[in-house]
Design a protein around this motif. Structure first.
Motif, short mmCIF file in Angstrom:
data_model
loop_
_atom_site.label_atom_id
_atom_site.label_comp_id
_atom_site.label_asym_id
_atom_site.label_seq_id
_atom_site.Cartn_x
_atom_site.Cartn_y
_atom_site.Cartn_z
N LYS A 123 0.84 -1.21 0.00
CA LYS A 123 0.00 0.00 0.00
C LYS A 123 0.88 1.26 0.00
CE LYS A 123 -4.01 -2.02 2.28
NZ LYS A 123 -4.79 -2.08 3.53
N SER A 124 1.99 1.22 0.73
CA SER A 124 2.89 2.38 0.78
C SER A 124 3.54 2.62 -0.59
CB SER A 124 3.96 2.19 1.85
OG SER A 124 4.95 1.27 1.43
N PHE A 125 3.59 1.58 -1.43
CA PHE A 125 4.11 1.73 -2.78
C PHE A 125 3.04 2.27 -3.73
CE2 PHE A 125 7.18 -2.12 -2.12
CZ PHE A 125 8.01 -1.34 -1.34
N ARG A 126 1.83 2.53 -3.16
CA ARG A 126 0.68 3.04 -3.91
C ARG A 126 0.24 2.09 -5.04
NH1 ARG A 126 -0.12 8.28 -2.11
NH2 ARG A 126 1.72 9.29 -1.27
N LEU A 127 0.31 0.78 -4.75
CA LEU A 127 -0.19 -0.20 -5.71
C LEU A 127 -1.71 -0.22 -5.64
CD1 LEU A 127 2.24 -3.23 -5.22
CD2 LEU A 127 2.22 -1.57 -7.07
N LYS A 128 -2.35 -0.50 -6.76
CA LYS A 128 -3.82 -0.58 -6.82
C LYS A 128 -4.25 -1.93 -6.24
CE LYS A 128 -3.93 2.27 -10.93
NZ LYS A 128 -4.13 2.28 -12.36
N GLN A 129 -5.53 -1.98 -5.80
CA GLN A 129 -6.08 -3.22 -5.22
C GLN A 129 -5.92 -4.40 -6.18
OE1 GLN A 129 -8.49 -3.91 -2.44
NE2 GLN A 129 -7.88 -2.04 -1.39
N GLU A 130 -6.24 -4.19 -7.46
CA GLU A 130 -6.17 -5.29 -8.42
C GLU A 130 -4.72 -5.74 -8.67
OE1 GLU A 130 -6.74 -1.44 -10.72
OE2 GLU A 130 -7.82 -2.42 -9.11
#
Length: 178
Positions: free
Chosen positions: A99-106
């Motif tokens: 999440k801290s890497f700003r990855l999307k849920q998918e």
């Protein structure tokens, strides 16, 4: 019989002598003889397969235990199997990091449709009118043939190899051309 053998009942020693006596035929020769067995011989040997497998399992366990205890077994050694698949050591920490890497849920998650059993628990009682629509989409593979003793209560399969082949006689081929 030496003094060490005196503590062992004679029946056990006799059984061990039978097991430890080298076979007259190598195992490969025994395997090649399987097609030559009569139905009666095959039935007799097959009735003992579970015991033979238990014996083999006991031998495997004993060899592994002895080798694990540092005892030598001529011709064998302990080795390390290939490492298992990769796993997260702490899923919650990994989620926070991703999440801290700003990855999307998918990108972070793999989603799959629930199983038929899960759908039944979820829908069958709470939405009985919807269940038939879901149930229509459920399939089940046929059971596979398995060998069982004649005393097994399940009905025997009827096998008729004649029905398994196409008719390739001249008459049948000629009728296909007409």
């Amino acid at each position: 019989m030496n003094s060490k053998d005196q503590d062992i009942p004679s029946g056990v020693l006799e059984d061990f002598e039978i097991i430890s006596t080298p076979l007259d035929l190598p195992i490969a020769d025994l395997i090649e003889r399987v097609p030559l067995l009569t139905s009666e011989q095959l039935a007799e040997v097959y009735s003992q397969v579970d015991r033979i497998e238990m014996f083999c399992k006991a031998i495997r366990e004993r060899v592994a235990n002895d080798l694990g205890a540092g005892l030598p077994i001529p011709g064998f050694k302990l080795v390390t199997t290939p490492p298992g698949g990769l796993e997260w050591s702490d899923v919650a920490t990994v989620e926070e990091l991703l999440k801290s890497f700003r990855l999307k849920q998918e990108q972070m998650y793999s989603y799959t449709v629930i199983t038929p059993e899960q759908a039944e628990k979820l829908i069958k009682e709470s939405s009985p009118r919807r269940w038939p629509k879901v149930e229509a989409l459920i399939t089940r593979a046929d059971g596979k043939p398995a060998v069982a003793p004649e005393t097994d209560p399940r009905p025997a399969l009827t096998i008729n190899p004649v029905n398994d082949f196409d008719d390739v006689s001249d008459d049948a081929l000629a009728s296909d051309l007409i």
